[in-house]
Design a protein around this motif. Structure first.
Motif, PDB file in Angstrom:
ATOM      1  N   TRP A 106       0.840  -1.199   0.000  1.00 47.13           N
ATOM      2  CA  TRP A 106       0.000   0.000   0.000  1.00 47.13           C
ATOM      3  C   TRP A 106       0.875   1.248   0.000  1.00 47.13           C
ATOM      4  CZ3 TRP A 106      -1.101  -4.419   2.697  1.00 47.13           C
ATOM      5  CH2 TRP A 106      -2.295  -5.060   2.331  1.00 47.13           C
TER       6      TRP A 106
ATOM      7  N   HIS B 152      -7.205   1.750   2.300  1.00 46.59           N
ATOM      8  CA  HIS B 152      -8.241   0.761   1.977  1.00 46.59           C
ATOM      9  C   HIS B 152      -9.340   0.819   3.036  1.00 46.59           C
ATOM     10  CE1 HIS B 152      -5.635  -2.499   4.197  1.00 46.59           C
ATOM     11  NE2 HIS B 152      -5.785  -1.419   4.903  1.00 46.59           N
TER      12      HIS B 152
ATOM     13  N   SER C  74     -10.573  -1.578   4.426  1.00 47.77           N
ATOM     14  CA  SER C  74     -10.350  -2.622   5.439  1.00 47.77           C
ATOM     15  C   SER C  74     -10.061  -2.006   6.804  1.00 47.77           C
ATOM     16  CB  SER C  74      -9.173  -3.521   5.043  1.00 47.77           C
ATOM     17  OG  SER C  74      -9.373  -4.077   3.772  1.00 47.77           O
TER      18      SER C  74
ATOM     19  N   ARG D 188      -4.114   6.716  -2.371  1.00 52.76           N
ATOM     20  CA  ARG D 188      -2.790   6.079  -2.470  1.00 52.76           C
ATOM     21  C   ARG D 188      -1.808   6.963  -3.200  1.00 52.76           C
ATOM     22  NH1 ARG D 188      -4.228  -0.304  -3.322  1.00 52.76           N
ATOM     23  NH2 ARG D 188      -5.622  -0.308  -1.523  1.00 52.76           N
TER      24      ARG D 188
ATOM     25  N   GLN E  73     -13.716   2.140  -2.701  1.00 52.13           N
ATOM     26  CA  GLN E  73     -13.843   0.697  -2.464  1.00 52.13           C
ATOM     27  C   GLN E  73     -15.146   0.408  -1.721  1.00 52.13           C
ATOM     28  OE1 GLN E  73     -10.426  -0.570  -0.140  1.00 52.13           O
ATOM     29  NE2 GLN E  73      -9.296  -1.129  -1.985  1.00 52.13           N
TER      30      GLN E  73
ATOM     31  N   GLU F 181     -15.897  -2.347   0.957  1.00 55.05           N
ATOM     32  CA  GLU F 181     -15.404  -3.451   1.776  1.00 55.05           C
ATOM     33  C   GLU F 181     -16.599  -4.302   2.189  1.00 55.05           C
ATOM     34  OE1 GLU F 181     -12.216  -3.416   2.456  1.00 55.05           O
ATOM     35  OE2 GLU F 181     -11.981  -5.011   3.922  1.00 55.05           O
TER      36      GLU F 181
ATOM     37  N   PHE G  39      -4.472 -10.147   5.921  1.00 57.02           N
ATOM     38  CA  PHE G  39      -5.658 -10.222   6.792  1.00 57.02           C
ATOM     39  C   PHE G  39      -6.665 -11.279   6.350  1.00 57.02           C
ATOM     40  CE2 PHE G  39      -7.204  -7.259   3.599  1.00 57.02           C
ATOM     41  CZ  PHE G  39      -6.079  -6.477   3.355  1.00 57.02           C
TER      42      PHE G  39
ATOM     43  N   TRP H 158     -13.981  -8.832   1.741  1.00 58.47           N
ATOM     44  CA  TRP H 158     -13.529  -8.495   0.390  1.00 58.47           C
ATOM     45  C   TRP H 158     -13.338  -6.992   0.302  1.00 58.47           C
ATOM     46  CZ3 TRP H 158     -18.819  -9.547   1.147  1.00 58.47           C
ATOM     47  CH2 TRP H 158     -19.678  -8.484   0.853  1.00 58.47           C
ATOM     48  N   GLY H 159     -12.620  -6.556  -0.714  1.00 59.71           N
ATOM     49  CA  GLY H 159     -12.433  -5.111  -0.938  1.00 59.71           C
ATOM     50  C   GLY H 159     -12.603  -4.833  -2.418  1.00 59.71           C
TER      51      GLY H 159
END
Ligand code: PHE
Length: 341
Positions: A158, A172, A174, A198, A212, A214, A254, A310-311
């Motif tokens: 990342w 993310h 997450s 990012r 995203q 998640e 993860f 999931w992402g």
């Protein structure tokens, strides 16, 4: 000058002032202001005189009371007449809350927002709750609780931005997993639609700012089949077509095992086109069963419960839905692009 005459001249001056103000008044906003100035509940000029009435002697009240009331009624009639005149001449600035709203001629939701709402609806029907992420979060939630301790080589996956005081514009969604696991007892079904950031060189497929969704699902006896079934059901509902799918090994600290969920290309139906790199497959959703360490850090007993996460890249879904070829268009502010949706 007796009280009687004094008051009479005050009332007269109020009436004159109202009349002359109303002559110059050309819209309803101004009219409301004049009305408040003279008849306002607390500080209105005439209201202040009305408030004097209880302090007068009985005799004074008998003579002065009706005079004050007369003036009040006169003013009310004057205001009403003016209001009617405005209403019949359709003065635009008048705000009538009882009229139906006017649809704005211009403007609509951004295509990403439109598709996000659509995806949220599908997941809500499947029993998922929507959780909003923090756009700026800390190392603990972005990495530590996701089984990526300080110094773990996977941190290189990342390209993270950092603020001067060590916070992270989330890389993310997450980052919300730990809070979700801690906040409710299983069964847990949540999605986190959110904006991520990012430190990337941008091209047609990559942006520094992207979206995203998640997903986190935890319960007893959850297997890989539940993960595959959930993702396939969502994508078939979203693309409104039967899809083929396959999984491929991948790696994220993860989840164990880390997977990539692929579907047959929705553009060429698997025959091969530019969108799917002529492979017939779209690599769409990184996912996998949640790592026991992540469950433990979220206060969930991995002996008893299992789950998956999931992402999904939302931008990618929007691009496929509208056949958009360059992700950079989303934040370009280009009206010729935006007006198409
Ligand atoms: N958070 C991962 C990423 O952005 C995607 C992911 C989420 C993978 C959940 C597996 C499970 O790269």
């Amino acid at each position: 000058m007796g009280l009687d005459q004094n008051l009479a001249s005050q009332l007269k001056s109020i009436e004159d002032k109202v009349a002359s103000e109303l002559k110059q008044c050309s819209d309803l906003d101004a009219l409301q202001k004049i009305k408040a100035y003279f008849l306002g509940r607390k500080k209105g000029k005439l209201t202040q005189l009305i408030k004097l009435i209880p302090s007068l002697s009985i005799n004074e009240r008998k003579i002065l009371g009706p005079k004050i009331n007369q003036t009040k009624n006169k003013l009310l009639t004057l205001f009403q007449e003016k209001e009617k005149a405005f209403a019949s001449s359709n003065v635009k600035s008048f705000f009538d809350p009882t009229l139906p709203g006017e649809k704005p001629i211009y403007g609509h939701l951004h295509p990403i927002t439109q598709v996000c709402y659509e995806a949220e609806d599908i997941f809500e029907k499947m029993g998922f709750e929507i959780v909003e992420p923090f756009e700026i979060d800390d190392d603990f939630h972005v990495f530590e609780t996701l089984n990526i301790p300080q110094g773990h080589p996977a941190r290189d996956m990342w390209d993270t931005f950092w603020t001067e005081d060590n916070f992270i514009p989330i890389t993310h969604t997450s980052a919300m997993q730990n809070r979700i696991l801690k906040s409710v007892k299983p069964p847990i079904r949540a999605i986190v639609p959110g904006r991520c950031f990012r430190h990337e060189a941008t091209d047609a497929r990559h942006e520094h700012t992207f979206y995203q969704i998640e997903g986190v699902y935890v319960d007893q006896n959850i297997s890989l089949a539940d993960l595959l079934g959930t993702l396939l059901s969502f994508l078939e509902a979203f693309f409104q077509q039967k899809l083929k799918y396959k999984i491929q090994p991948s790696y994220f600290p993860f989840v164990e095992p880390g997977l990539e969920f692929l579907i047959s290309c929705v553009i060429c139906k698997g025959r091969g086109c530019a969108t799917c790199g002529h492979s017939g497959w779209l690599e769409l959703i990184p996912c996998g069963p949640i790592h026991p360490n992540v469950l433990k850090m979220g206060g969930v007993n991995p002996e008893k419960y299992s789950g998956f996460a999931w992402g999904m890249g939302l931008d990618r879904l929007v691009m496929l839905r509208f056949a958009i070829e360059d992700i950079r268009l989303f934040h370009s502010g280009n009206l010729r692009f935006l007006e198409q949706f």
